[in-house]
Scaffold this motif. Structure first.
Motif, short mmCIF file in Angstrom:
data_model
loop_
_atom_site.label_atom_id
_atom_site.label_comp_id
_atom_site.label_asym_id
_atom_site.label_seq_id
_atom_site.Cartn_x
_atom_site.Cartn_y
_atom_site.Cartn_z
N UNK A 67 55.21 33.41 46.37
CA UNK A 67 55.56 34.70 45.78
C UNK A 67 56.51 34.58 44.59
N UNK A 68 56.97 33.39 44.28
CA UNK A 68 57.94 33.22 43.19
C UNK A 68 57.30 32.80 41.87
N UNK A 69 55.98 32.87 41.76
CA UNK A 69 55.32 32.53 40.51
C UNK A 69 55.58 33.61 39.46
N UNK A 70 55.64 33.21 38.21
CA UNK A 70 55.86 34.16 37.13
C UNK A 70 54.55 34.82 36.74
N UNK A 71 54.65 35.92 35.98
CA UNK A 71 53.44 36.57 35.45
C UNK A 71 52.65 35.58 34.60
N UNK A 72 53.36 34.76 33.82
CA UNK A 72 52.69 33.77 32.96
C UNK A 72 51.89 32.78 33.80
N UNK A 73 52.52 32.26 34.86
CA UNK A 73 51.84 31.30 35.73
C UNK A 73 50.62 31.94 36.41
N UNK A 74 50.80 33.14 36.92
CA UNK A 74 49.69 33.83 37.57
C UNK A 74 48.56 34.10 36.58
N UNK A 75 48.92 34.53 35.37
CA UNK A 75 47.91 34.81 34.34
C UNK A 75 47.11 33.57 33.98
N UNK A 76 47.81 32.45 33.83
CA UNK A 76 47.11 31.20 33.50
C UNK A 76 46.15 30.79 34.62
N UNK A 77 46.61 30.90 35.85
CA UNK A 77 45.77 30.54 36.98
C UNK A 77 44.53 31.44 37.07
N UNK A 78 44.74 32.74 36.85
CA UNK A 78 43.63 33.70 36.94
C UNK A 78 42.83 33.79 35.64
N UNK A 79 43.34 33.15 34.59
CA UNK A 79 42.72 33.18 33.26
C UNK A 79 42.61 34.60 32.71
N UNK A 80 43.75 35.34 32.87
CA UNK A 80 43.84 36.70 32.34
C UNK A 80 45.20 36.86 31.67
N UNK A 81 45.37 37.91 30.92
CA UNK A 81 46.63 38.23 30.26
C UNK A 81 47.69 38.64 31.28
N UNK A 82 48.95 38.40 30.95
CA UNK A 82 50.05 38.80 31.84
C UNK A 82 50.01 40.29 32.15
N UNK A 83 49.62 41.11 31.17
CA UNK A 83 49.58 42.55 31.39
C UNK A 83 48.55 42.91 32.47
N UNK A 84 47.46 42.14 32.54
CA UNK A 84 46.45 42.36 33.57
C UNK A 84 47.03 42.05 34.94
N UNK A 85 47.78 40.95 35.03
CA UNK A 85 48.43 40.59 36.29
C UNK A 85 49.40 41.68 36.70
N UNK A 86 50.19 42.14 35.74
CA UNK A 86 51.17 43.19 36.03
C UNK A 86 50.50 44.45 36.56
N UNK A 87 49.40 44.86 35.93
CA UNK A 87 48.67 46.05 36.38
C UNK A 87 48.11 45.85 37.79
N UNK A 88 47.57 44.65 38.05
CA UNK A 88 47.03 44.36 39.39
C UNK A 88 48.13 44.43 40.43
N UNK A 89 49.31 43.89 40.10
CA UNK A 89 50.43 43.92 41.04
C UNK A 89 50.82 45.36 41.36
N UNK A 90 50.83 46.21 40.34
CA UNK A 90 51.17 47.61 40.57
C UNK A 90 50.14 48.27 41.47
N UNK A 91 48.85 47.98 41.23
CA UNK A 91 47.79 48.54 42.05
C UNK A 91 47.94 48.09 43.50
N UNK A 92 48.37 46.84 43.67
CA UNK A 92 48.56 46.29 45.01
C UNK A 92 49.86 46.78 45.65
N UNK A 93 50.65 47.56 44.88
CA UNK A 93 51.90 48.10 45.41
C UNK A 93 53.02 47.08 45.46
N UNK A 94 52.99 46.12 44.53
CA UNK A 94 54.00 45.06 44.53
C UNK A 94 54.82 45.12 43.26
N UNK A 95 56.07 44.68 43.38
CA UNK A 95 56.89 44.52 42.19
C UNK A 95 57.75 43.28 42.37
N UNK A 96 58.30 42.79 41.25
CA UNK A 96 59.10 41.58 41.31
C UNK A 96 60.56 41.93 41.55
#
Length: 123
Positions: free
Chosen positions: A85-114
């Motif tokens: 759970x301690x991965x950054x938006x950048x790390x998650x984006x690189x792993x998923x091959x998407x932009x950080x903003x996409x990761x951020x939006x997905x996290x919000x949809x999942x009801x999560x925040x950092x």
């Protein structure tokens, strides 16, 4: 074409005009918000459009996208967060091959925040 899509294409055309006039995405958003109120494009959408324009993509219609990858991204994101759970938006984006903003939006949809220093938690 639906009224919503026609309005969006119209507003994107206005954004293109402001882009050509060398206005910033923030300035263009403010003008749209002042003029169109709740019918204006969001600040994020304005920034996304300006990013596309800067990359010489002046297409005003949405590009076709399938709905299937979104669910896959959400599931994969949940698995990644379950592992660490301690991965950054950048790390998650690189792993998923998407932009950080996409990761951020997905996290919000999942009801999560950092939470500072504590990784991602449910809201």
């Amino acid at each position: 074409m639906s009224t919503f899509v026609q309005n969006k294409v119209y507003l994107w055309g206005i954004l293109l005009h402001y882009f050509i006039q060398k206005k910033s995405a923030a300035e263009a958003h403010k003008i749209l918000a002042d003029t169109y109120g709740d019918n204006a494009l969001s600040d994020t959408t304005c920034k996304d459009c300006f990013r596309r324009f800067k990359n010489n993509d002046f297409e005003l219609e949405d590009k076709e996208r399938s709905g299937a990858p979104k669910k896959f991204e959400d599931e994969k994101l949940e698995k990644l967060l379950h592992q660490d759970r301690c991965q950054t938006l950048t790390e998650l984006g690189k792993t998923l091959q998407v932009d950080e903003s996409t990761v951020s939006k997905c996290l919000k949809v999942l009801g999560m925040n950092q939470k500072q220093g504590f990784g991602y938690r449910m809201n």
